[in-house]
Write a protein that holds these residues in place. Structure first.
Motif, PDB file in Angstrom:
ATOM      1  N   GLY A 115      89.569  15.940 -49.056  1.00 14.75           N
ATOM      2  CA  GLY A 115      88.755  16.549 -50.112  1.00 14.75           C
ATOM      3  C   GLY A 115      89.336  17.869 -50.571  1.00 14.75           C
ATOM      4  O   GLY A 115      90.208  18.436 -49.908  1.00 14.75           O
ATOM      5  N   ILE A 116      88.863  18.344 -51.716  1.00 13.43           N
ATOM      6  CA  ILE A 116      89.406  19.608 -52.229  1.00 13.43           C
ATOM      7  C   ILE A 116      88.302  20.479 -52.807  1.00 13.43           C
ATOM      8  O   ILE A 116      87.359  19.986 -53.419  1.00 13.43           O
ATOM      9  CB  ILE A 116      90.535  19.352 -53.263  1.00 13.43           C
ATOM     10  CG1 ILE A 116      91.190  20.671 -53.692  1.00 13.43           C
ATOM     11  CG2 ILE A 116      90.015  18.580 -54.457  1.00 13.43           C
ATOM     12  CD1 ILE A 116      92.544  20.489 -54.360  1.00 13.43           C
ATOM     13  N   ARG A 188      79.470  19.335 -51.383  1.00 13.07           N
ATOM     14  CA  ARG A 188      79.772  18.129 -52.157  1.00 13.07           C
ATOM     15  C   ARG A 188      81.000  17.430 -51.571  1.00 13.07           C
ATOM     16  O   ARG A 188      81.064  16.204 -51.504  1.00 13.07           O
ATOM     17  CB  ARG A 188      80.041  18.573 -53.601  1.00 13.07           C
ATOM     18  CG  ARG A 188      80.267  17.489 -54.577  1.00 13.07           C
ATOM     19  CD  ARG A 188      80.376  18.085 -55.961  1.00 13.07           C
ATOM     20  NE  ARG A 188      81.638  18.779 -56.170  1.00 13.07           N
ATOM     21  CZ  ARG A 188      81.943  19.459 -57.280  1.00 13.07           C
ATOM     22  NH1 ARG A 188      81.051  19.565 -58.244  1.00 13.07           N
ATOM     23  NH2 ARG A 188      83.097  20.038 -57.407  1.00 13.07           N
ATOM     24  N   THR A 189      81.967  18.243 -51.141  1.00  6.69           N
ATOM     25  CA  THR A 189      83.177  17.672 -50.555  1.00  6.69           C
ATOM     26  C   THR A 189      82.884  17.075 -49.175  1.00  6.69           C
ATOM     27  O   THR A 189      83.374  15.991 -48.850  1.00  6.69           O
ATOM     28  CB  THR A 189      84.251  18.768 -50.433  1.00  6.69           C
ATOM     29  OG1 THR A 189      84.384  19.398 -51.695  1.00  6.69           O
ATOM     30  CG2 THR A 189      85.572  18.195 -49.995  1.00  6.69           C
ATOM     31  N   VAL A 192      81.311  13.271 -48.590  1.00  6.18           N
ATOM     32  CA  VAL A 192      82.042  12.005 -48.497  1.00  6.18           C
ATOM     33  C   VAL A 192      82.790  11.893 -47.168  1.00  6.18           C
ATOM     34  O   VAL A 192      83.661  11.033 -47.030  1.00  6.18           O
ATOM     35  CB  VAL A 192      83.019  11.803 -49.682  1.00  6.18           C
ATOM     36  CG1 VAL A 192      82.257  11.632 -50.974  1.00  6.18           C
ATOM     37  CG2 VAL A 192      83.996  12.956 -49.813  1.00  6.18           C
TER      38      VAL A 192
ATOM     39  N   GLY B 347      88.691  14.994 -57.590  1.00  5.48           N
ATOM     40  CA  GLY B 347      88.915  15.439 -56.221  1.00  5.48           C
ATOM     41  C   GLY B 347      87.997  14.748 -55.226  1.00  5.48           C
ATOM     42  O   GLY B 347      88.298  14.688 -54.036  1.00  5.48           O
ATOM     43  N   LEU B 348      86.863  14.243 -55.724  1.00  2.00           N
ATOM     44  CA  LEU B 348      85.967  13.499 -54.831  1.00  2.00           C
ATOM     45  C   LEU B 348      86.350  12.027 -54.762  1.00  2.00           C
ATOM     46  O   LEU B 348      85.722  11.252 -54.059  1.00  2.00           O
ATOM     47  CB  LEU B 348      84.529  13.615 -55.335  1.00  2.00           C
ATOM     48  CG  LEU B 348      83.835  14.947 -55.078  1.00  2.00           C
ATOM     49  CD1 LEU B 348      82.533  15.008 -55.820  1.00  2.00           C
ATOM     50  CD2 LEU B 348      83.615  15.156 -53.595  1.00  2.00           C
TER      51      LEU B 348
END
Lengths: 279, 459
Positions: A115-116, A188-189, A192, B347-348
């Protein structure tokens, strides 16, 4: 995790509090490894062949002057550079023994795994809940609404944002303060469940208090995630990173434990940079 | 001296004044060895303005007042019993004929002796008026020039004054558009109110039959002026147009903004925008000659009766016409969505189309809706395509394959041919025009509000 070891932000780089306890962590398994990575923008070469190993559950910081290629290299690690038309990547980057630039590699799954978080907080113009739920929905991680609620809550809790937003999950994420927005983006990252979190100067748009919170969060997250961060702020690298890599003009000059880089660098360029002779 | 030559001369004198102001300010600076308040160009410009503006104002005022003054003098000079024997209307006609004779244009019947005498008098007055205008303007210009040139000193704040004149000139220019709009609305309003003395507003706005008859058959043969069939026709054609333009335009915009390689974008965007530059009359006969017969044939094939000129024909072609409005506005708005939002979704692990559908389009939605509304107001006001291709059949029905008529078409019909502006048959055009204006104004206002709201989101 020893966050209380440096409660006050040290003003000089030499007094790196808590460095000893962190260093011991940086001896895990290799999670990701880059071999001779070169990046070109059109005909201009931005990265000149970089080799680096990234260990599991470490916090690795990239430092260096502006334009040295640290962000460019970071964005190679989850192929975000694919979105730039003129950008070309050569060399090999391996994640868990698999080449991420292999032709049959699915970039969608790669980005779920790596993720970023970006420099400027970029919440979607949706509600706080929807911001977090977006990733899990995308990858079908939650079957039912209750499951999704759980993912949203646990992600916000881990990002230390739950208490601040639990009563207004349906309000727009863009209405939060800058620091809260950045933690929302981190949540948010996390939602997942990636293995690695890349952070591209995550605190450069934040005030010192919000920065402190994000740094504390990074510290906590390194329990369960591998974190690679780019920072302009050498004190920040000293405070949060297990290992630090110094980039200069497209080269990886030196990478070592944060203590060594800041107290006993092997390379003259690193020494000049951290003592403020340039950059 | 003709007015054109007069103005040209004045401009030349202004150029000279500019030059004199420029050199004078340099001389003053050198003489006193000081720094002037402003750069020499500003002194030049200010001297030119002092020289030109009063003379120009005099010219405008004079051109407005002098003809009236002359007519008054000519009337005065006429025998008193003659004036007393004429009604106001006759006097106006008389003066008009005299003016024509004085300017050496011929009038019907060649002019009576009284008219010729008055004309000769008028011609003399005009010569005198013209000469005095030239003289006065010269005096104004030269005085202004001399006074301004003498005023030049290091303390004179020429730059600030020139800036103020520029501000006033710019404000006046924007005023032209606004006052024209107000003027148009007021003139339409006046005629509309006159129309409503013949037909009640309720009858006009709620009437379901449009059958105005002809004005020549007299006011006793008043027709029916129901707006609804026309409004319905307008809405039907516009709705068909939007059904064509919105999906095609939006998808074009998405492709151009997100997918097209730069070279294709550079070639294709101007070509699409050319569509907006084609005169609508050309679209009209394209509809009439190509699309209409084609649709009619297709209808025959599948067993539907499609008229050559129908709501469908006009709507389809109008839809093609407004594609560029939708696509280029939406394109701009989609491109404005910050890259950081796209990066966030990518990015997700979102794919490109997921990013566009779930993040970019929702973020751009208010702006895109604004684009749709602007396109809709354009469709509602469109005239030539519907004149040619909609079939002019002002009947209330719901069949898009039949001919319809729209508000714009009806305005054209009511205002062409032999007309009497005192009859409801002509006046109704103004009521229709005002209705149309209110509808499109409403849509535009909504669109602007929506677009503005969107802009604020990223500032």
């Amino acid at each position: 995790m020893n966050t209380s070891a440096h409660p006050n932000i040290p003003s000089s780089m030499v007094s790196v509090g808590g460095g000893e306890s962190r260093k011991s962590k940086a001896t895990g398994n290799v999670k990701m490894s880059a071999k001779d990575v070169k990046v070109f923008y059109g005909n201009t070469q931005a990265i000149n062949g970089i080799d680096i190993d990234i260990y599991e559950n470490e916090v690795l910081a990239f430092i260096g002057p502006s334009g040295c290629g640290k962000s460019t290299f970071l964005r190679c690690l989850n192929r975000m550079n694919d979105t730039i038309d003129i950008c070309r990547v050569e060399g090999k980057i391996v994640l868990d023994d698999q080449d991420i630039y292999a032709p049959d590699r699915d970039v969608v799954l790669l980005r779920a795994q790596v993720g970023i978080v970006f420099q400027k907080p970029n919440p979607f113009p949706k509600s706080i809940y929807e911001n977090i739920a977006y990733g899990p929905r995308l990858h079908g991680l939650a079957k039912r609404k209750a499951e999704l609620d759980d993912v949203v809550e646990s992600s916000l809790r881990r990002a230390g944002l739950w208490e601040e937003v639990k009563d207004r999950l349906d309000q727009p994420g863009t209405g939060l303060s800058g620091g809260q927005q950045q933690r929302l983006c981190i949540a948010r990252t996390i939602a997942v469940s990636p293995d690695i979190i890349l952070m591209d100067e995550p605190c450069s748009a934040l005030d010192p208090i919000a920065t402190g919170k994000v740094e504390q969060l990074i510290d906590e997250l390194s329990e369960s995630y591998t974190i690679v961060m780019v920072t302009h702020n050498m004190q920040q690298a000293a405070r949060v990173a297990d290992r630090t890599a110094f980039f200069h003009m497209g080269d990886l000059v030196e990478v070592d434990s944060t203590d060594t880089i800041f107290t006993n660098p092997q390379n003259q360029r690193t020494h000049d940079y951290i003592t403020g002779r340039f950059g | 001296m003709t007015n054109l030559a007069l103005i040209a001369t004045l401009l030349m004198i202004m150029a000279l004044a500019y030059h004199m102001g420029l050199t004078r300010s340099r001389a003053v600076a050198a003489e006193h060895d000081v720094r002037m308040h402003s750069r020499p160009g500003y002194y030049g410009a200010l001297v030119a303005l002092w020289c030109g503006l009063p003379a120009l104002a005099l010219f405008l005022l004079w051109s407005f007042l002098a003809p009236q003054l002359i007519e008054m003098l000519v009337t005065h000079q006429l025998p008193a019993d003659m004036v007393a024997g004429m009604s106001d209307r006759e006097l106006v006609t008389f003066l008009r004929r005299v003016t024509a004779l004085a300017n050496e244009r011929s009038v019907s019947g060649g002019g009576t002796s009284e008219e010729l005498a008055a004309a000769a008098h008028m011609a003399r007055l005009q010569t005198f008026e013209n000469l005095s205008l030239v003289a006065l303007m010269a005096v104004f210009a030269v005085t202004g020039l001399v006074v301004a040139r003498r005023n030049i000193s290091p303390q004179w704040r020429a730059r600030n004054q020139v800036e103020r004149v520029i501000t006033i000139a710019l404000a006046a220019s924007s005023g032209v558009a606004i006052f024209t709009t107000v003027g148009i609305v007021l003139s339409m309003l006046g005629e509309t109110l006159k129309f409503f003395t013949f037909i009640s507003p309720a009858e006009f706005f709620l009437g379901t039959t449009w059958n105005p008859r002809f004005s020549t058959s007299g006011t006793d043969a008043q027709g029916e002026f129901g707006l609804l069939p026309l409004l319905w026709g307008t809405m039907m054609v516009s709705a068909i147009a939007l059904l064509v333009a919105i999906p095609v335009g939006l998808m074009t915009a998405i492709y151009m903004a997100e997918y097209a390689p730069p070279w294709l974008r550079n070639v294709a965007k101007p070509i699409i925008e050319i569509l907006a530059g084609i005169p609508t009359i050309v679209y009209g006969f394209f509809a009439l000659i190509v699309i209409g017969p084609f649709l009619s044939n297709v209808g025959d094939l599948i067993g539907i009766n499609i008229r050559t000129t129908s709501a469908l024909t006009a709507g389809l072609v109008m839809g093609i016409m407004i594609i560029p409005f939708v696509s280029s506005l939406s394109d701009d708005i989609i491109t404005q969505v910050p890259k950081s939002l796209r990066d966030g979704a990518l990015g997700l692990g979102a794919t490109k189309s997921e990013t566009i559908r779930q993040v970019v389009l929702p973020a751009a939605l208010p702006g895109i809706v604004g684009a749709f509304l602007l396109a809709a107001s354009r469709a509602i006001g469109e005239t030539m395509i519907v004149v040619l291709a909609a079939g002019n059949n002002p009947v209330l029905h719901a069949n898009p394959f039949e001919a319809v008529s729209t508000i714009t078409v009806t305005i054209v019909n009511q205002l062409t041919g032999d007309m009497d502006f005192a009859s409801p048959q002509s006046l109704v055009a103004f009521a229709l025009g005002l209705t149309l204006f209110v509808i499109t104004l409403g849509l535009n206002v909504i669109a602007l509000i929506v677009v503005r709201k969107y802009r604020q989101q990223y500032e």
